[in-house]
Design a protein around this motif. Structure first.
Motif, PDB file in Angstrom:
ATOM      1  N   ILE A 171       0.838  -1.202   0.000  1.00  0.00           N
ATOM      2  CA  ILE A 171       0.000   0.000   0.000  1.00  0.00           C
ATOM      3  C   ILE A 171       0.874   1.254   0.000  1.00  0.00           C
ATOM      4  O   ILE A 171       0.614   2.211  -0.747  1.00  0.00           O
ATOM      5  CB  ILE A 171      -0.941  -0.004   1.221  1.00  0.00           C
ATOM      6  N   GLN A 172       1.910   1.232   0.812  1.00  0.00           N
ATOM      7  CA  GLN A 172       2.787   2.404   0.899  1.00  0.00           C
ATOM      8  C   GLN A 172       3.601   2.586  -0.382  1.00  0.00           C
ATOM      9  O   GLN A 172       3.779   3.712  -0.861  1.00  0.00           O
ATOM     10  CB  GLN A 172       3.683   2.280   2.128  1.00  0.00           C
ATOM     11  N   GLN A 173       4.064   1.478  -0.965  1.00  0.00           N
ATOM     12  CA  GLN A 173       4.830   1.581  -2.209  1.00  0.00           C
ATOM     13  C   GLN A 173       3.977   2.099  -3.367  1.00  0.00           C
ATOM     14  O   GLN A 173       4.491   2.750  -4.281  1.00  0.00           O
ATOM     15  CB  GLN A 173       5.410   0.214  -2.578  1.00  0.00           C
ATOM     16  N   LEU A 174       2.678   1.789  -3.333  1.00  0.00           N
ATOM     17  CA  LEU A 174       1.783   2.172  -4.424  1.00  0.00           C
ATOM     18  C   LEU A 174       0.839   3.308  -4.025  1.00  0.00           C
ATOM     19  O   LEU A 174      -0.222   3.477  -4.619  1.00  0.00           O
ATOM     20  CB  LEU A 174       0.976   0.953  -4.878  1.00  0.00           C
ATOM     21  N   SER A 175       1.250   4.092  -3.038  1.00  0.00           N
ATOM     22  CA  SER A 175       0.371   5.140  -2.505  1.00  0.00           C
ATOM     23  C   SER A 175       0.009   6.195  -3.547  1.00  0.00           C
ATOM     24  O   SER A 175      -1.019   6.869  -3.419  1.00  0.00           O
ATOM     25  CB  SER A 175       1.027   5.815  -1.292  1.00  0.00           C
ATOM     26  N   ALA A 176       0.819   6.343  -4.580  1.00  0.00           N
ATOM     27  CA  ALA A 176       0.508   7.321  -5.632  1.00  0.00           C
ATOM     28  C   ALA A 176      -0.706   6.897  -6.452  1.00  0.00           C
ATOM     29  O   ALA A 176      -1.336   7.737  -7.112  1.00  0.00           O
ATOM     30  CB  ALA A 176       1.715   7.511  -6.549  1.00  0.00           C
TER      31      ALA A 176
END
Length: 228
Positions: A66-71
């Motif tokens: 989730i954090q890696q793909l937050s964009a």
């Protein structure tokens, strides 16, 4: 070797066919891509084919993704695995849905730890429809009490039921379990606002689940390949 894009589109076709065979409206069953143990690159491959809902079983792994793909703000993240009470805060702060709520303590903590600036957390009650000792979930006769509790929480939105029926029973036994689950779902669907999700069915039992009213099937291996 098929690509993720090819397997995803094949899974979508299978869902559409099963929906049509059950004489249900097109697009009445959502496909949740279960991405546990798979790298972010695999999720991106599915995302590029238009997939927007992803399910994770392991909390820390899911939060890392989730954090890696937050964009990518249009991804909807579902926690579908068991939750220990000491992990509710990180779940409440990161996920859009929790499908595995099986007791009041977990519901209370998710509600209390959901950040005020975030929309209410969508939750499903996990039902142990076959009373299997090896599986999480509330007994069918105890669902009513948990429904009453969750509907009183201001940071939770009760969306439906989730279940993992017994693996590979005979077709009659499978149909009985799925029918009982659908009957339980209908009891609340007719009376509660937003109670619209019956999450049941994986690759092995998807057709039967859709025939018995599933609105969301959880597909992993058929899309991403064998678990790492």
């Amino acid at each position: 070797m098929q690509t993720i894009a090819e397997r995803l589109n094949s899974a979508r076709q299978d869902v559409s066919l099963a929906t049509a065979n059950a004489n249900r409206p097109p697009n009445s069953v959502k496909l949740l891509a279960v991405s546990k143990t798979k790298p972010v690159s695999d999720i991106m491959a599915a995302y590029e084919e238009g997939q927007r809902t992803f399910g994770e079983n392991y909390i820390q792994e899911g939060v890392d993704k989730i954090q890696q793909l937050s964009a990518l703000s249009d991804i909807e993240w579902h926690m579908i695995g068991p939750i220990q009470s000491n992990k509710t805060k990180i779940v409440a702060e990161n996920f859009d849905w929790v499908q595995s709520v099986d007791r009041e303590k977990i519901a209370r903590r998710l509600n209390d730890q959901r950040p005020a600036e975030m929309a209410p957390l969508n939750v499903c009650i996990q039902v142990n429809i076959d009373d299997e000792a090896s599986k999480s979930g509330v007994k069918p006769e105890d669902v009513d009490e948990l429904v009453r509790f969750i509907t009183k929480q201001d940071k939770l939105c009760l969306r439906g039921l989730m279940a993992i029926p017994k693996a590979n029973p005979d077709s009659h036994e499978q149909a009985q379990s799925l029918s009982a689950l659908k009957e339980l779902f209908d009891r609340y669907h007719t009376n509660l606002t937003n109670f619209d999700t019956l999450s049941v069915g994986m690759s092995s039992d998807m057709q039967s689940a859709i025939a018995h009213g599933s609105t969301m099937v959880r597909i992993g291996t058929a899309i991403f390949g064998a678990r790492n």
